[in-house]
Design a protein around this motif. Structure first.
Motif, PDB file in Angstrom:
ATOM      1  N   ARG A  17      38.159  47.759  48.494  1.00 15.91           N
ATOM      2  CA  ARG A  17      38.471  46.652  47.666  1.00 15.91           C
ATOM      3  C   ARG A  17      37.770  45.980  46.858  1.00 15.91           C
ATOM      4  O   ARG A  17      36.470  45.317  47.428  1.00 15.91           O
ATOM      5  CB  ARG A  17      39.523  45.696  48.607  1.00 15.91           C
ATOM      6  CG  ARG A  17      40.074  44.417  47.784  1.00 15.91           C
ATOM      7  CD  ARG A  17      41.102  43.809  48.809  1.00 15.91           C
ATOM      8  NE  ARG A  17      41.470  42.668  48.428  1.00 15.91           N
ATOM      9  CZ  ARG A  17      42.458  41.672  48.802  1.00 15.91           C
ATOM     10  NH1 ARG A  17      42.909  42.109  50.041  1.00 15.91           N
ATOM     11  NH2 ARG A  17      42.546  40.565  48.133  1.00 15.91           N
ATOM     12  N   ARG A  18      37.752  45.522  45.772  1.00  6.90           N
ATOM     13  CA  ARG A  18      36.843  44.680  44.850  1.00  6.90           C
ATOM     14  C   ARG A  18      37.393  43.266  44.988  1.00  6.90           C
ATOM     15  O   ARG A  18      38.432  42.792  44.503  1.00  6.90           O
ATOM     16  CB  ARG A  18      37.137  45.156  43.318  1.00  6.90           C
ATOM     17  CG  ARG A  18      36.643  46.544  43.071  1.00  6.90           C
ATOM     18  CD  ARG A  18      35.253  47.039  43.987  1.00  6.90           C
ATOM     19  NE  ARG A  18      35.200  48.471  43.385  1.00  6.90           N
ATOM     20  CZ  ARG A  18      34.228  49.161  44.062  1.00  6.90           C
ATOM     21  NH1 ARG A  18      33.303  48.631  45.151  1.00  6.90           N
ATOM     22  NH2 ARG A  18      33.827  50.363  43.759  1.00  6.90           N
ATOM     23  N   LEU A  19      36.601  42.558  45.507  1.00  2.66           N
ATOM     24  CA  LEU A  19      36.903  41.081  45.993  1.00  2.66           C
ATOM     25  C   LEU A  19      36.452  40.173  44.749  1.00  2.66           C
ATOM     26  O   LEU A  19      35.655  40.363  44.119  1.00  2.66           O
ATOM     27  CB  LEU A  19      36.394  40.601  47.132  1.00  2.66           C
ATOM     28  CG  LEU A  19      36.767  41.482  48.574  1.00  2.66           C
ATOM     29  CD1 LEU A  19      35.746  41.124  49.560  1.00  2.66           C
ATOM     30  CD2 LEU A  19      37.963  41.647  48.718  1.00  2.66           C
ATOM     31  N   ARG A  20      37.177  39.007  44.545  1.00  2.26           N
ATOM     32  CA  ARG A  20      36.899  38.078  43.742  1.00  2.26           C
ATOM     33  C   ARG A  20      36.293  36.827  44.751  1.00  2.26           C
ATOM     34  O   ARG A  20      36.841  36.231  45.665  1.00  2.26           O
ATOM     35  CB  ARG A  20      38.318  37.358  43.207  1.00  2.26           C
ATOM     36  CG  ARG A  20      39.099  38.162  42.416  1.00  2.26           C
ATOM     37  CD  ARG A  20      40.473  37.604  42.262  1.00  2.26           C
ATOM     38  NE  ARG A  20      41.333  37.302  43.641  1.00  2.26           N
ATOM     39  CZ  ARG A  20      42.335  36.764  43.809  1.00  2.26           C
ATOM     40  NH1 ARG A  20      42.876  36.069  42.847  1.00  2.26           N
ATOM     41  NH2 ARG A  20      42.914  36.735  44.917  1.00  2.26           N
ATOM     42  N   VAL A  21      34.902  36.713  44.257  1.00  3.02           N
ATOM     43  CA  VAL A  21      34.098  35.783  45.031  1.00  3.02           C
ATOM     44  C   VAL A  21      33.596  34.729  44.423  1.00  3.02           C
ATOM     45  O   VAL A  21      33.249  34.751  43.168  1.00  3.02           O
ATOM     46  CB  VAL A  21      32.900  36.744  45.603  1.00  3.02           C
ATOM     47  CG1 VAL A  21      31.895  35.799  46.113  1.00  3.02           C
ATOM     48  CG2 VAL A  21      33.193  37.895  46.342  1.00  3.02           C
ATOM     49  N   LEU A  35      26.506  40.989  46.144  1.00  7.36           N
ATOM     50  CA  LEU A  35      27.929  41.341  46.229  1.00  7.36           C
ATOM     51  C   LEU A  35      28.283  42.047  45.201  1.00  7.36           C
ATOM     52  O   LEU A  35      29.119  42.862  44.921  1.00  7.36           O
ATOM     53  CB  LEU A  35      28.638  40.020  46.495  1.00  7.36           C
ATOM     54  CG  LEU A  35      28.251  39.438  47.896  1.00  7.36           C
ATOM     55  CD1 LEU A  35      29.003  38.039  48.029  1.00  7.36           C
ATOM     56  CD2 LEU A  35      29.006  40.498  49.143  1.00  7.36           C
ATOM     57  N   HIS A  40      31.821  43.957  43.701  1.00  8.50           N
ATOM     58  CA  HIS A  40      32.776  42.636  43.554  1.00  8.50           C
ATOM     59  C   HIS A  40      32.617  41.875  42.285  1.00  8.50           C
ATOM     60  O   HIS A  40      31.476  41.897  41.810  1.00  8.50           O
ATOM     61  CB  HIS A  40      32.519  41.806  44.959  1.00  8.50           C
ATOM     62  CG  HIS A  40      32.799  42.680  46.277  1.00  8.50           C
ATOM     63  ND1 HIS A  40      33.964  43.164  46.549  1.00  8.50           N
ATOM     64  CD2 HIS A  40      31.946  42.766  47.276  1.00  8.50           C
ATOM     65  CE1 HIS A  40      33.717  43.794  47.636  1.00  8.50           C
ATOM     66  NE2 HIS A  40      32.550  43.533  48.159  1.00  8.50           N
ATOM     67  N   ARG A  41      33.444  41.199  41.961  1.00 11.26           N
ATOM     68  CA  ARG A  41      33.382  40.391  40.957  1.00 11.26           C
ATOM     69  C   ARG A  41      33.023  38.900  40.991  1.00 11.26           C
ATOM     70  O   ARG A  41      33.867  38.367  42.045  1.00 11.26           O
ATOM     71  CB  ARG A  41      35.011  40.214  39.972  1.00 11.26           C
ATOM     72  CG  ARG A  41      34.880  39.596  38.867  1.00 11.26           C
ATOM     73  CD  ARG A  41      35.912  39.844  38.091  1.00 11.26           C
ATOM     74  NE  ARG A  41      36.050  41.297  37.517  1.00 11.26           N
ATOM     75  CZ  ARG A  41      35.381  41.655  36.213  1.00 11.26           C
ATOM     76  NH1 ARG A  41      34.566  40.870  35.775  1.00 11.26           N
ATOM     77  NH2 ARG A  41      35.381  42.849  35.908  1.00 11.26           N
ATOM     78  N   ARG A  69      30.017  42.234  35.871  1.00  9.98           N
ATOM     79  CA  ARG A  69      30.848  41.516  37.083  1.00  9.98           C
ATOM     80  C   ARG A  69      30.513  40.082  37.485  1.00  9.98           C
ATOM     81  O   ARG A  69      31.066  39.501  38.490  1.00  9.98           O
ATOM     82  CB  ARG A  69      30.500  42.449  38.369  1.00  9.98           C
ATOM     83  CG  ARG A  69      31.282  43.742  37.906  1.00  9.98           C
ATOM     84  CD  ARG A  69      31.690  44.324  39.194  1.00  9.98           C
ATOM     85  NE  ARG A  69      30.301  45.139  39.875  1.00  9.98           N
ATOM     86  CZ  ARG A  69      29.939  46.076  39.632  1.00  9.98           C
ATOM     87  NH1 ARG A  69      30.493  47.129  38.882  1.00  9.98           N
ATOM     88  NH2 ARG A  69      28.606  46.622  40.019  1.00  9.98           N
ATOM     89  N   ASP A  90      39.179  35.571  46.782  1.00 10.96           N
ATOM     90  CA  ASP A  90      39.247  36.180  48.065  1.00 10.96           C
ATOM     91  C   ASP A  90      38.122  35.672  49.114  1.00 10.96           C
ATOM     92  O   ASP A  90      38.563  35.513  50.216  1.00 10.96           O
ATOM     93  CB  ASP A  90      39.224  37.601  47.899  1.00 10.96           C
ATOM     94  CG  ASP A  90      40.303  38.266  47.098  1.00 10.96           C
ATOM     95  OD1 ASP A  90      41.391  38.134  47.282  1.00 10.96           O
ATOM     96  OD2 ASP A  90      39.784  38.800  46.068  1.00 10.96           O
TER      97      ASP A  90
END
Length: 233
Positions: A17-21, A35, A40-41, A69, A90
């Motif tokens: 899963r590509r997370l929003r950080v 990350l 991840h983005r 990203r 996330d």
């Protein structure tokens, strides 16, 4: 700490899963770029113009797929509501920031609002219950004695800053809707090492010892730093 963070991400989110950080106080971007390389983005929030320049330079040196990203926003971590909508991320990181904030509760409440349900809040703070350890191990007995009765200290940059206690932060996290899920110690054995010194020959064994201590009582309780992980309900 990176291993601890990866452990918590793996436990909470589906593989791939590509997370929003959101990285609040991203500094030079070490965690953000790590990350981003994992797919991840990342949105980095930083108020120090010098650190913003350093982070942008680091991002610019990455391949295009990683650069795209990462977004860097100049701003104060206490103003997340100005820049982002509630529930936009996330994962929210706030590492090495609280010690510079006189009243951290409003900041923490704002960070919790940024999390989507089930989101992870990762905090790295100075451990107020172990402020006497560094001077004590260094033989600075006067400073060690005075550290028992305070939650402030002088950091390695010569700045007077504050530390946090696990008990109080646990109550704060519960109150803002991101109760503590787990916590670790950071720099249990290595806190008295001088910045810029060469790594030990057997660095992997040192890291293994630190990692084991980070999750084992009573060692984690006297770590220089605490890594707390809260989960948005």
């Amino acid at each position: 700490m990176a291993r601890q963070l990866d452990e918590q991400i793996a436990a909470r989110f589906a593989v791939g899963r590509r997370l929003r950080v959101l990285d609040v106080g991203m500094g030079q971007g070490t965690q953000a770029l790590r990350l981003a390389r994992a797919g991840h983005r990342i949105t980095g929030l930083e108020q120090d113009p010098k650190m913003v320049s350093v982070a942008r330079e680091a991002v610019s040196a990455e391949p295009e797929g990683i650069r795209e990203r990462v977004q860097i926003v100049e701003g104060d971590g206490r103003d997340t509501g100005v820049h982002f909508l509630p529930g936009s991320f996330d994962v929210v990181l706030c590492h090495g920031v609280l010690m510079y904030v006189e009243e951290p509760d409003p900041l923490l409440a704002g960070l919790a609002r940024m999390l989507a349900p089930g989101g992870l809040l990762s905090l790295l703070v100075r451990n107020a219950d172990a402020l006497a350890m560094r001077p004590g191990l260094a033989g600075d007995w006067a400073t060690a004695l005075s550290a028992f009765d305070t939650a402030t200290y002088t950091n390695r940059l010569g700045l007077e800053v504050r530390a946090d206690r696990l008990e109080r932060l646990t109550a704060t996290l519960a109150g803002i809707g991101a109760p503590l899920h787990t916590w670790y110690g950071v720099r249990v054995f290595t806190d008295i090492a001088q910045d810029g010194t060469a790594p030990p020959v057997d660095a992997e064994t040192l890291l293994a010892a630190e990692e084991r201590a980070s999750r084992t009582d009573p060692y984690r309780g006297v770590a220089a730093l605490l890594h707390l992980c809260g989960v948005r309900g």
